[in-house]
Design a protein around this motif. Structure first.
Motif, short mmCIF file in Angstrom:
data_model
loop_
_atom_site.label_atom_id
_atom_site.label_comp_id
_atom_site.label_asym_id
_atom_site.label_seq_id
_atom_site.Cartn_x
_atom_site.Cartn_y
_atom_site.Cartn_z
N GLU A 135 0.85 -1.18 0.00
CA GLU A 135 0.00 0.00 0.00
C GLU A 135 0.89 1.23 0.00
OE1 GLU A 135 -2.90 1.11 -0.46
OE2 GLU A 135 -3.69 -0.86 -0.92
N GLY A 136 0.30 2.37 -0.23
CA GLY A 136 1.03 3.63 -0.18
C GLY A 136 0.09 4.69 0.33
N LEU A 137 0.45 5.32 1.45
CA LEU A 137 -0.36 6.42 1.96
C LEU A 137 0.59 7.49 2.50
CD1 LEU A 137 -2.26 5.24 5.19
CD2 LEU A 137 -0.66 3.81 4.01
N LEU A 186 5.45 12.45 4.36
CA LEU A 186 6.02 11.17 4.77
C LEU A 186 5.22 10.07 4.08
CD1 LEU A 186 8.22 10.03 6.76
CD2 LEU A 186 6.29 9.43 8.23
N TYR A 187 5.88 9.30 3.24
CA TYR A 187 5.22 8.20 2.53
C TYR A 187 5.26 6.96 3.42
CZ TYR A 187 4.11 5.09 -1.41
OH TYR A 187 3.53 4.17 -2.26
N VAL A 188 4.12 6.33 3.58
CA VAL A 188 4.01 5.15 4.44
C VAL A 188 3.79 3.93 3.53
CG1 VAL A 188 2.75 4.11 6.37
CG2 VAL A 188 2.96 6.60 6.21
N PRO A 205 7.88 15.11 -4.85
CA PRO A 205 6.98 14.74 -5.96
C PRO A 205 7.43 13.48 -6.71
CG PRO A 205 8.05 16.87 -6.36
CD PRO A 205 8.53 16.40 -5.04
N TYR A 206 6.44 12.69 -7.14
CA TYR A 206 6.72 11.45 -7.87
C TYR A 206 7.33 11.76 -9.24
CZ TYR A 206 6.28 6.67 -9.47
OH TYR A 206 6.56 5.41 -9.92
N PHE A 207 6.72 12.70 -9.93
CA PHE A 207 7.31 13.14 -11.20
C PHE A 207 8.14 14.38 -10.88
CE2 PHE A 207 3.30 11.04 -12.65
CZ PHE A 207 3.91 9.97 -13.29
N TYR A 237 -5.98 -5.20 -7.90
CA TYR A 237 -5.29 -5.38 -6.62
C TYR A 237 -3.93 -4.70 -6.68
CZ TYR A 237 -8.73 -9.12 -6.59
OH TYR A 237 -9.90 -9.83 -6.68
N LYS A 238 -3.44 -4.31 -5.50
CA LYS A 238 -2.13 -3.65 -5.48
C LYS A 238 -1.08 -4.72 -5.19
CE LYS A 238 -0.18 0.76 -3.95
NZ LYS A 238 0.13 1.30 -5.27
N VAL A 239 -0.89 -5.60 -6.17
CA VAL A 239 0.07 -6.71 -6.01
C VAL A 239 1.28 -6.47 -6.90
CG1 VAL A 239 -1.70 -8.39 -5.34
CG2 VAL A 239 -1.10 -8.17 -7.75
N ASN A 293 1.67 -6.79 -10.90
CA ASN A 293 1.20 -5.75 -11.83
C ASN A 293 2.31 -4.76 -12.15
OD1 ASN A 293 -1.36 -6.86 -11.58
ND2 ASN A 293 -2.00 -5.41 -10.02
N TYR A 294 3.15 -4.51 -11.14
CA TYR A 294 4.22 -3.52 -11.32
C TYR A 294 5.37 -4.15 -12.12
CZ TYR A 294 1.20 -0.98 -8.31
OH TYR A 294 0.08 -0.35 -7.82
N ALA A 295 5.61 -5.44 -11.89
CA ALA A 295 6.60 -6.16 -12.71
C ALA A 295 6.17 -6.09 -14.18
CB ALA A 295 6.73 -7.60 -12.24
N GLY A 301 -2.85 10.10 -7.94
CA GLY A 301 -2.52 9.01 -7.04
C GLY A 301 -1.83 9.56 -5.81
N THR A 302 -1.61 8.71 -4.82
CA THR A 302 -0.94 9.16 -3.59
C THR A 302 0.43 9.74 -3.92
OG1 THR A 302 -2.11 7.54 -2.31
CG2 THR A 302 -0.07 8.38 -1.36
N ALA A 303 1.22 9.01 -4.69
CA ALA A 303 2.56 9.48 -5.03
C ALA A 303 2.48 10.65 -6.01
CB ALA A 303 3.38 8.33 -5.61
N ALA A 304 1.65 10.51 -7.02
CA ALA A 304 1.58 11.52 -8.10
C ALA A 304 0.77 12.76 -7.69
CB ALA A 304 0.96 10.89 -9.35
C1 COI Z 1 1.32 5.33 -4.67
O1 COI Z 1 0.86 6.26 -5.30
O2 COI Z 1 1.19 5.23 -3.45
C2 COI Z 1 2.06 4.27 -5.29
O3 COI Z 1 2.14 3.25 -4.69
C3 COI Z 1 2.64 4.51 -6.59
C4 COI Z 1 3.94 3.77 -6.86
C5 COI Z 1 5.09 4.28 -6.09
C6 COI Z 1 3.79 2.31 -6.89
#
Ligand code: COI
Ligand code: PLP
Length: 339
Positions: free
Chosen positions: A57-59, A122-124, A154-156, A182-184, A187-189, A281-284
């Protein structure tokens, strides 16, 4: 304390002081353990390593002007991790354990929560995987749940500036009846080769289409897609995309700003009619998209000619960030204060 350049943090891993771990054995979760090691000691036949029995997960947690630390919508991340666990037959992490683990990890690393002025957070990262051994393809009987945190920018690298994206016509990320929702890790691979190709060609990310017909927009690398037109926020409905918590929040904020909100299939033919488009998204957070290139079909869609984000994207971005940092009242109950 090491000198952290809070304003210029990338989205990456930075060592913090502690992480937390919990083991599922004999059908139940054990006590939460605190560790200062970055290493895990795991069985070489763990299903998480061989058969991709894992989810993450990412929060984010944000420090406000009042110095309080706010965690955004953790219940939704907990629910999604439970859904991912069911999706690949893992033990589910109950809400109380998820909350205790994330809160403990944040509190123990409070000195790594970026200051308000920096605009960083802070990314969890909660992680769940099959830790028990199997050689046949079967679910493990033991699981490990880990939460670590890391301060991020920032992600980007562009931050809140339009980026260019490439439509991935030669790759699929997820199948219609597969694990895309699902966040498995798998999918990212599956996304790495297409992302690498996009990056090599100068794009911030790639946009996946529906795998079956290649007619509809699915999502943007690690973020959902949205478009704005005719005072409406429009985002794809698809069974092969991750249900984004940011997107769910923006659907609501768009309505508060007086827009209509629609979640429905978005045909690629519709791209030309949007006034603004973006990834969320959380990161973006929100990454406005300046240009989408469909090189196979030899088409380009341009949304930002002056290098600036659109008006609605800017309003949505400001509103979301204001709630997250505590500058605006939390009227939807999205915030949990870390104390
Ligand atoms: C997120 O936005 O929390 C993500 O997990 C994106 C990525 C780093 C996988
Ligand atoms: N889509 C994918 C594939 C993701 O990895 C993410 C990140 O978590 C998102 C969308 C955005 O989801 P959220 O807003 O819940 O972070």
């Amino acid at each position: 304390m090491e000198n952290i350049d809070w304003k210029n943090l990338p989205f990456g891993y930075l060592k913090t002081d502690y992480n937390v771990r919990c083991y599922y054995r004999n059908g139940k979760w054990g006590e939460l353990e605190i560790s200062s090691s970055e290493m895990l000691n795991i069985h070489m036949a763990a299903t998480g390593l061989h058969y991709g029995q894992e989810a993450f997960e990412g929060l984010k947690a944000f420090k406000g002007k009042d110095d309080k630390v706010r965690l955004f919508r953790w219940e939704e991340n907990a629910a999604r991790m439970q859904s991912s666990a069911r999706g690949v037959l893992m033990a589910e992490v109950p809400n109380d354990l998820f909350l205790k683990a994330t809160m403990t990890a944040i509190k123990l690393n409070e000195r790594f929560v970026p200051p308000y002025e920096s605009g960083a957070s802070l990314y969890v990262r909660p992680l769940l995987f099959g830790s028990g051994p199997q050689v046949g393809v079967k679910p493990a009987t033991e699981y490990m749940f880990v939460v670590f945190v890391t301060p991020v920018g920032p992600y980007f690298k562009e931050g809140f500036k339009p980026v260019n994206m490439l439509i991935a016509r030669e790759f699929d990320r997820a199948a219609p009846l597969g694990t895309g929702k699902y966040k498995v890790g798998g999918n990212y691979a599956a996304s790495l080769t297409s992302l690498q190709k996009g990056h090599a060609e100068g794009y911030a990310s790639v946009i996946y289409l529906d795998a079956k017909e290649k007619k509809y927009i699915d999502e943007c690398g690690p973020a959902n897609f949205f478009g704005i037109k005719n005072n409406t926020y429009i985002t794809p409905k698809s069974d092969s995309i991750l249900p984004s918590i940011t997107n769910m929040s923006l659907l609501q904020l768009a309505q508060e700003l007086g827009l209509k909100a629609e979640r429905r299939p978005v045909a690629i033919d519709e791209l030309g009619s949007f006034e603004e488009v973006g990834a969320c998204g959380t990161a973006a957070v929100i990454s406005p998209i300046g240009k989408i290139v469909d090189s196979v079909e030899n088409r380009e869609y341009v949304y930002s000619k002056n290098g600036e984000p659109g008006k609605v994207s800017t309003q949505l971005y400001n509103k979301l960030r204001a709630i997250q940092y505590g500058d605006e009242a939390d009227k939807y109950g999205w915030i949990t204060i870390v104390e």
